[in-house]
Design an enzyme around this catalytic site. Structure first.
Site, PDB file in Angstrom:
ATOM      1  N   CYS A 156      33.077  82.776  27.754  1.00 43.94           N
ATOM      2  CA  CYS A 156      32.585  81.505  28.186  1.00 43.94           C
ATOM      3  C   CYS A 156      33.087  80.912  29.701  1.00 43.94           C
ATOM      4  O   CYS A 156      32.641  82.171  30.499  1.00 43.94           O
ATOM      5  CB  CYS A 156      33.209  80.472  27.227  1.00 43.94           C
ATOM      6  SG  CYS A 156      32.496  78.768  27.144  1.00 43.94           S
ATOM      7  N   THR A 157      33.396  79.977  29.936  1.00 42.93           N
ATOM      8  CA  THR A 157      33.820  79.634  31.459  1.00 42.93           C
ATOM      9  C   THR A 157      34.982  80.377  31.767  1.00 42.93           C
ATOM     10  O   THR A 157      35.487  80.081  33.329  1.00 42.93           O
ATOM     11  CB  THR A 157      34.138  78.039  31.477  1.00 42.93           C
ATOM     12  OG1 THR A 157      35.141  77.544  30.639  1.00 42.93           O
ATOM     13  CG2 THR A 157      32.786  77.385  31.348  1.00 42.93           C
TER      14      THR A 157
END
Lengths: 262, 262
Positions: free
Chosen positions: A151-152
């Site tokens: 993800c981030t």
């Protein structure tokens, strides 16, 4: 849990590379018994491999726990959770749940697999701006076999300068931020480029975890782990991809993500 | 985090039932602002719903965190982790990771959704034999809107006597143990029967979580949450189901599960 870095360092620089690349493992004496007996004929006989998962204030629980649940079942792999400045509970992005960091950055100077989960905007930005985190990421990356994110988490790798010119992915809503780090956004569930593997949003860490399991211990082990966690997904809806979702669903998804983050 | 049971009990016995059944919600004044604004036109306007996830020594991390990650993003839902006798870190089945229980059984006398994760053989058996856990499960079940489990969590529900004659599922390797509780084993990713929903092994809790999200807040919200956690699964192998796996993979999976459990 052992913290000596002598055997670990050998694992980092020697056997794990051999395992990952499928090279000959002759001369490696430290193969744990459970790896020798359980891994099956296809798996490399290697020493213990260390997977270090960074837990920072505001990380997203499933980003870390998805790959954890897969990798902790791979023979010869030990997973350790790493807090920034102290051990103990680390709050997730929602503030409703904490997981426990067993070690600190200082305790874990090297790892075979570095895994950076994503987080809410506040937590992920803070980790990307934290000099101690950034120095640790660069140091562990220098000796790692695989440097990975979910993800981030890729934005945090990017902030450390590791993604310039590298094909990579992130949560669908964070693509512009990923591109600002110099990465080449690539639309895949996970993207492997050299030793860097980045996964898409949150749940994509499970898929990346299985890929890592196959890299570390062979396809037979990865398939068995997948069966062990009965990962035969059957979501009741088909709205998990930004490519398929309509604008209204996207806007609502962004609002819910934002509202749930502390 | 509030612990008063007054509003909660109303939520349990009133508004959550109304929401789950799609009944009229007139007269309910306690709808949180974020539920009113974010849930979209299809979602019921209800009071806060409490999801209680039991964390017992030896639970499997992803069994709890999969549905958690979905449900914590549903407007109007609050998720609480519940330890048995104390708050604080609770070890998972591998011993390599702990999650934090925010409340104890005594703190949470009622919940709209009761969720029991599975665990390693030792932990799951102990929870099934623990009188305090069993009494708590029966008490919360009496007032719940949904009583749910993931993986071998269904064996714990079964030990509490809640599954006699009930179609239900569990981890593929635990089918005989589930049938011993009087449940009617049913081969599905998750099985809903009345208010009881049981999910298959480990990762199936994510699918069940999305189903619960739709029951609690409507399909639009569930779809948005699925997009929020980018749940568009693409496992690199297709070995997640015992129906598809060969005997050798099954045996290796069982060995790896056993070796990883503490």
């Amino acid at each position: 849990m052992r913290t000596s870095t002598g055997p670990r360092r050998r694992g980092v620089l020697g056997t794990a590379v051999a395992g990952a690349l499928g090279a000959a493992t002759a001369g490696i004496a430290a193969a744990p018994a459970h790896a020798r007996t359980a891994a099956g004929g296809d798996a490399p006989r290697t020493g213990e491999r260390l997977v270090a998962i960074l837990l920072y204030d505001g990380f997203t629980a499933l980003d870390a726990i998805g790959p954890y649940e897969v990798l902790c079942r791979v023979p010869g792999v030990r997973v350790v959770t790493v807090g920034v400045r102290q051990t103990g509970p680390v709050r997730t992005d929602t503030g409703e749940l904490s997981a426990v960091a067993e070690r600190t950055l200082a305790d874990v100077p090297a790892a075979d697999v570095l895994l950076i989960p994503g987080g809410g905007a506040r937590g992920q930005s803070a980790a990307g701006a934290d000099g101690a985190v950034q120095r640790w990421i660069r140091r562990v990356d220098r000796g790692s076999v695989w440097t990975t994110s979910v993800c981030t988490g890729s934005l945090i790798l990017g902030a450390a300068g590791l993604l310039r010119g590298v094909p990579a992915t992130t949560h669908w809503a964070a693509r512009p931020l990923l591109e600002e780090t110099g990465a080449v956004w690539t639309q895949r569930r996970f993207v492997e480029h050299g030793k860097i593997i980045t996964a898409a949003g949150v749940s994509a860490g499970i898929d990346m975890g299985l890929h890592l399991a196959s890299r570390l211990a062979g396809d037979d082990v990865a398939r068995a782990v997948q069966l062990g966690v009965e990962y035969d997904p059957a979501p009741p809806f088909d709205s998990g991809s930004a490519e398929k979702a309509d604008e209204r669903t996207k806007q609502l998804a962004l609002k819910l993500l934002n509202d749930a983050s502390s």
